[in-house]
Design an enzyme around this catalytic site. Structure first.
Site, mmCIF file in Angstrom:
data_model
loop_
_atom_site.group_PDB
_atom_site.id
_atom_site.type_symbol
_atom_site.label_atom_id
_atom_site.label_comp_id
_atom_site.label_asym_id
_atom_site.label_seq_id
_atom_site.Cartn_x
_atom_site.Cartn_y
_atom_site.Cartn_z
ATOM 1 C CG ASP A 175 -4.845 22.889 9.022
ATOM 2 O OD1 ASP A 175 -4.876 21.900 9.794
ATOM 3 O OD2 ASP A 175 -4.937 22.814 7.783
ATOM 4 C CG ASP A 203 -2.097 -0.884 1.055
ATOM 5 O OD1 ASP A 203 -2.554 -0.991 -0.100
ATOM 6 O OD2 ASP A 203 -2.554 -1.476 2.036
#
Lengths: 552, 669
Positions: B338, B301
């Site tokens: 953020d 992956d």
């Protein structure tokens, strides 16, 4: 020494060069590239259906059994059949059994002298016929093996292969060789023995016959059975230096070509190159050893006022030169030929060990077809151990080698020492063997050991010095030859049959390559460990003990 | 899981006891070579007793022979027991955990009752509250909790388990440390993960792998060959007018047969599994471990394996006519609040600077708008996915086209674009880059040299995937991969004769995991995935697949190398024992005593002592495995052949000579 090296280079090197195109031709032949020739046969017999390993093996066994019965009958009834100008009488049945086994199995162990035992019909129609088809059987089996490994759906058809090997390989070559040696003086006649008056004025009977034809296939098919008792030491079987060289070349050319044929048929010429290299190194080691040991003077003359600056001349044909004796001995026992160019019984003790080692290993090119098949068994073991050493479950050319394959390979490899050492033990400890010896002590032991090695390896050469035409010898070696022949042919076919059924895996940099020098080293070591270590005690008690005792 | 040191007292003492118990013929017969050794040792013992009672023979010499023959057998048993012992200690603690478990079963009426966990059946519902252990394997059907799985994984950082999705599986023995969950039991008693783990580490369910079976056949074959070689010697001796004593023949036989590798064979297999377990990977069979060594294609992956999970800002690309400083300032402001790694990386790229202005109003990311930003008086700044940002308001077509051009270029380079807008004015884009893990490229080069292809699996579009694949150096990639794509890819590779390994966690990975030859399921994954794979990674670290391949190879290499070593030893043993035996038949054969051993009986004894003690000396190697470095097969073979083949020939010459000196000095023979 210089001439010795030159002879070796010319004979072995020259044959190796000739083997390359021959192997190419044989591969094409057995891949069906000559459809027209195949067509003649298939139309004549009404088709040659593809066979799996069981059908192929069954056909092989059935054909050989039939040939055995046919020749057994011909030999047993020779006195009642034509082409018997010298009026040979009936032979004993145990000798007939031994001889029929011997020639059916491509061994040609001879417990008799041909010229005084068999009629011309028996020699040509029985024995020479078998020299062709037994050799063809071995080549056919190798072709089947190669087809299986080379990912073909079937193993081919035994009868078609037999026909190809007989008529398209052995027969043409045999005609060439026979013509050449006949031109150099080997007799080819159907007249009976000649009676001549010698220079001394004595009357001598000289056996002769259709020897040239017999000798050609004897060498080409790694048969080795001589027309005359003394085999290729006899002037009428081996006339001069040139027939000698020519015979040595023809003795080893097909076994060498078989390696290339195998490589081409499986599509791995480099792999075949590694195998060829290992065989060639083994051959050179044995030659160096044999010629080296034989340049030493024989110990028997040590105390005599005889100049011994040319090595051991005992038992050599001086017409042919002293080095060709050990050279021939190595070649004939490396291949499963068994013809002799010098008396092996008279070789120096350690030189005598070299031919025995050749028969113990039995795959330094080996018999036609079967030498490469024997090598296949060692390859199985080598890839198994080497495969693990590179960290993978072992594979051979993408075929996974597992329990079933190992079981079969081990069975075939064990059979060889069992037959040789078991037989030797039985005959050494009983009067069957001990009572037939010309020599006592370690040398006598070597004679027994050699005889069983020769029978099990389907070699056929004799150490001689052994009164071997007895019922126990004839029966025992007859059985050993039969088991030693068919087990190591059928078992590899079974292995390949099992490999063919598996999913083939891809090769990569991580898989064991069988095409490099490293694998060659691994294979070499495997052969020495599995083939030779077993025989170490026997070797110590035979040639080594004799050598060390004489050296004192 | 904690690893025990090799020769810890707590392991060695029980292993010595077990070595004796393992003399049971029913156990011994599983190992034909060692069984044969035990049989001939028995014969030698009988002869010794007979000679002692008759007062014949050489009791000191024969007694020592018998002693060392039995020791050879016991050393082999000890190696196996020691390998098993390490697992047993772990199994013991797992079993304790399991026995203590109690469950709060929820009845049909909703009431709970407390029962022992062993009474739970498939389909039962249980309630697990804060501080309690989960009583059985199951699936969370309601609630969310943080769970400490240290009992299984040794990793104490808690993980989240929640109903639905790929994080719903829970394992018996783990502890809920906050909140409470309802769990539906998915395993019958005795067949849960814990049970299987106990069986695995204990080696109880261990069966011989096909490779072990094949090797055992080869070793048995060698034993038969040497049986013939030694069994024919009495007849040969009789011919030469002498005889050889049976105990001496037995000594030669045992020295020649491959006792070394046979004694260590099962220890090597157990240790291979154990290495995986200590690496926090559970293999369901030894076969799976061996298959790992054969892997030809690795499916990895992208996220977490090839790239670090988070993207990093790498570039600000303003639209034509926009000053870069404007874009940088806007991007910085919008990201100050953020706290995600991406946001922090934007601030860092913008050069850090002052904190959030006091009058600012951060707008956090929401799944609906897919944008985040900041509201200041007069300034509304947003950043987010390009489509989401464009949806916020109408923009001039030319500006949109310019933005598209920029973002396409970023995507082609393997990055992810974030658009930035201030008060309806498009400023430009931030280039977020996937960061390839340090060193991973080199790992792929190594793998390629080992003949292993790496394939990157990603949900990215083909453009992005191609760029990342090129940067990471994988051999192939599968973009926008669906579970069906993975399955098809595995089948295609297998049809070409390659063995495929992959790892996965979701239920939709299960078919591909089952199809692959080595399927490593993440422990955080679903029950279905864990059932489908043949290995479970307790740490849920997909990178480990690479190490798992190495462990599989190491296992087989250890087996092959020790086989080579064992067989190569025979050369020296022949040269030690044969002259000693044969010199009575032909005195000249004394010349074969190349080691110059002091006497025939000392030579025989030294060889048999070497043969025995080499087994415990090689136990560390068998248990730890031979050193493995990724390299092509040909170099690997050459290296191991040089070390274990050549070493196997030379070492016993030295060893036997040294033992002979000691034996002679002590006057033992």
């Amino acid at each position: 020494m210089f001439t010795a090296i030159l002879t070796v280079i010319l004979i072995v090197g020259g044959t190796a060069l000739l083997a390359w195109p021959l192997g190419k031709y044989m591969a094409a032949l057995f891949s069906g590239r000559f459809a027209a020739a195949d067509g003649i046969f298939t139309r004549a017999v009404g088709g040659a259906p593809a066979q799996d390993w069981k059908q192929y093996s069954l056909a092989l066994i059935a054909f050989n059994a039939l040939m055995f019965v046919f020749v057994f009958a011909m030999l047993a009834l020779q006195h009642a059949l034509p082409l018997n100008p010298d009026g040979q009488g009936p032979a004993s049945l145990d000798l007939v059994f031994n001889t029929a086994s011997s020639f059916t199995t491509n061994t040609n162990l001879q417990h008799y002298s041909g010229e005084s035992t068999w009629s011309y019909l028996a020699q040509l129609g029985g024995l020479m016929w078998l020299q062709f088809v037994s050799a063809a059987t071995g080549i056919a089996a190798l072709a089947a093996l190669a087809r299986g490994i080379g990912e073909q759906a079937s193993m081919g058809n035994f009868f078609l292969d037999l026909q190809r090997a007989s008529f398209c390989v052995l027969l043409p070559l045999a005609i060439i060789v026979a013509c050449f040696i006949a031109l150099r003086g080997v007799p080819m006649t159907f007249d009976g023995a000649a009676t001549v008056t010698t220079l001394e004025g004595a009357v001598q009977t000289i056996a002769r016959g259709p020897a040239a034809a017999f000798v050609a296939i004897k060498q080409l098919g790694t048969n080795g059975g001589g027309f005359f008792g003394p085999n290729s030491t006899h002037p009428l079987e081996n006339a001069d230096f040139w027939t000698n060289c020519f015979q040595m070349v023809s003795l080893i050319i097909i076994p060498m070509a078989c390696v290339w044929m195998f490589g081409r048929m499986i599509g791995r010429i480099k792999h075949a190159g590694v195998v060829f290299g290992v065989m060639a190194v083994l051959l050179l080691v044995k030659m160096t050893a044999a010629i080296g040991f034989e340049t030493a003077p024989t110990q028997a003359f040590a105390d005599l006022p005889v100049a011994q600056d040319v090595g051991n001349l005992e038992g050599k044909e001086l017409r042919l030169g002293a080095t060709t004796g050990p050279l021939w001995a190595v070649l004939t026992t490396s291949t499963s030929n068994g013809s002799v160019g010098a008396m092996h019984d008279s070789l120096n003790p350690l030189t005598g060990l070299v031919p025995m080692a050749g028969m113990w290993l039995n795959e330094t090119f080996g018999g036609v077809g079967v030498g490469m098949i024997n090598m296949f068994l060692y390859i199985m073991v080598a890839v198994f151990v080497a495969g693990m050493m590179v960290g993978r479950t072992p594979e051979y050319l993408g075929h996974r080698v597992e329990g079933r394959e190992m079981r079969l390979a081990v069975l075939a490899l064990i059979s060889h020492p069992v037959l040789i050492l078991g037989g030797t033990a039985l005959f050494a400890a009983t009067a069957w063997g001990a009572g037939t010896l010309n020599n006592a002590g370690a040398h006598g032991f070597s004679e027994i050991l050699y005889e069983f090695s020769s029978a099990a390896a389907n070699n056929g050469s004799g150490f001689e010095g052994l009164g071997d035409n007895t019922v126990p010898w004839n029966i025992a070696t007859g059985l050993v030859m039969l088991i030693g022949r068919y087990l190591p042919i059928i078992v590899p076919l079974a292995i390949v049959g099992s490999l063919m059924a598996k999913r083939r895996s891809a090769e990569s940099a991580g898989t064991l390559s069988v095409e490099g020098g490293t694998f060659g080293v691994m294979l070499f070591i495997t052969i020495l460990i599995f083939g030779a270590l077993t025989f170490f005690p026997a070797a110590a008690l035979g040639p080594v003990a004799e050598h060390l005792t004489l050296m004192r | 899981m904690q690893s025990a040191s090799l020769f810890e007292r707590a392991l060695v003492v029980p292993a010595m006891r077990d070595a004796v118990f393992k003399l049971d013929p029913r156990t011994m017969v599983r190992n034909p070579v060692m069984f044969t050794t035990a049989v001939v040792a028995t014969v030698a013992t009988v002869i010794l007793v007979r000679n002692l009672s008759a007062g014949t023979g050489d009791p000191l010499f024969e007694g020592q022979l018998v002693f060392w023959l039995w020791l050879t057998v016991l050393f082999g048993n000890f190696a196996e027991a020691l390998a098993e012992g390490r697992g047993k200690a772990q199994a013991q603690s797992l079993r304790q955990t399991k026995d203590q478990l109690v469950a709060l079963r929820i009845g049909r009426n909703g009431a709970t009752e407390q029962i022992p966990a062993t009474q739970l059946r498939f389909g039962d519902l249980v309630l697990v509250c804060e501080g309690q252990q989960i009583p059985a394997d199951g699936e969370v059907v309601a609630g969310v909790a943080s769970v400490n799985e240290a009992a299984i994984t040794g990793e104490s950082a808690p993980v989240i388990r929640e109903a639905g999705g790929d994080r719903s599986a829970v394992t018996a023995g783990t502890t809920v440390i906050s909140d409470e969950i309802r769990v539906k039991v998915t395993a019958e008693p005795g067949s849960g993960f814990l049970d299987r783990m106990i069986a695995l580490v204990e080696g109880a369910s261990r069966q011989k792998t096909p490779n072990e079976i094949a090797l055992t056949i080869l070793l048995t074959g060698l034993t038969l060959i040497f049986l013939v070689a030694v069994g024919t010697l009495p007849a040969f001796a009789a011919y030469a007018g002498g005889s050889i004593a049976v105990p001496v023949l037995i000594a030669l036989f045992v020295a020649l047969i491959p006792t070394t590798i046979s004694g260590l064979l099962s220890a090597i297999g157990i240790a291979g599994m154990d290495r995986l377990i200590r690496f926090n990977v559970l293999a369901k069979s030894g076969r799976a471990v061996e298959a790992a060594g054969d892997i030809g294609t690795l499916l990895l992956d992208k996220t977490g394996t090839i790239t670090i999970g988070d993207r990093q800002a790498s570039e600000f690309v303003p639209l034509p006519g926009v000053a870069e400083a404007d874009l940088v300032a806007a991007a910085r402001l919008s990201s100050l609040a953020d706290t995600t790694p991406e946001g922090r990386s934007i601030v860092a790229l913008a050069g850090g600077g002052e904190d959030l202005p006091a009058n600012a109003e951060p707008v956090p990311f929401s799944a609906q708008t897919r944008v985040s930003g900041i509201d200041l008086p007069e300034r509304i700044i947003r950043k987010g996915a390009v489509d989401a940002v464009l949806k916020l308001g109408a923009h001039p077509e030319a500006a949109v086209a310019d933005l598209r051009r920029i973002t396409d270029r970023i995507a082609q380079a393997g990055g992810t674009p974030l658009a930035v807008v201030e008060n309806d004015r498009l400023l430009g884009a931030i280039h977020l880059k996937d960061v390839i893990k340090a060193g991973i490229r080199e790992r792929f080069v190594e793998l390629r040299r080992m003949g292993i292809r790496t394939v990157m699996i990603t949900g990215d579009n083909p453009l992005t995937a191609a760029a990342i694949a090129a940067e990471a150096g994988v051999d192939d990639f599968l973009a926008e991969a669906t579970p069906e794509d993975k399955l098809a890819y595995i089948r295609k590779e297998q049809a070409e004769g390659k063995l495929v390994a992959m790892c996965g966690d979701g239920t939709n990975d299960a078919p591909a995991l089952a199809q692959s030859d080595v399927g490593v399921a993440m422990n955080t994954g679903t029950q279905a995935a864990r059932e489908a794979g043949n290995m479970v990674d307790l740490d849920s670290d997909p990178t480990k697949l690479i190490e798992v391949v190495g462990i599989g190879k190491q296992l087989l290499m250890t087996r092959g190398s020790l086989t080579t070593f064992s067989i190569a030893n025979d050369v020296a043993k022949y040269f030690a024992i044969l002259p000693a035996i044969l010199v009575v038949l032909y005195p000249a054969l004394g010349a074969l005593n190349v080691m110059g051993l002091s006497s025939p009986s000392s030579a025989i004894l030294s060889a048999i002592i070497f043969n025995a003690i080499i087994i415990p000396l090689l136990v560390p190697l068998a248990l730890q495995g031979v050193r493995y470095r990724p390299m092509p097969a040909a170099s690997q073979l050459l290296r191991n052949l040089a070390i274990y083949g050549a070493g196997g020939v030379i070492a016993p010459f030295i060893g036997i000579k040294l033992i002979d000196i000691a034996v002679a000095a002590l006057g033992l023979a």
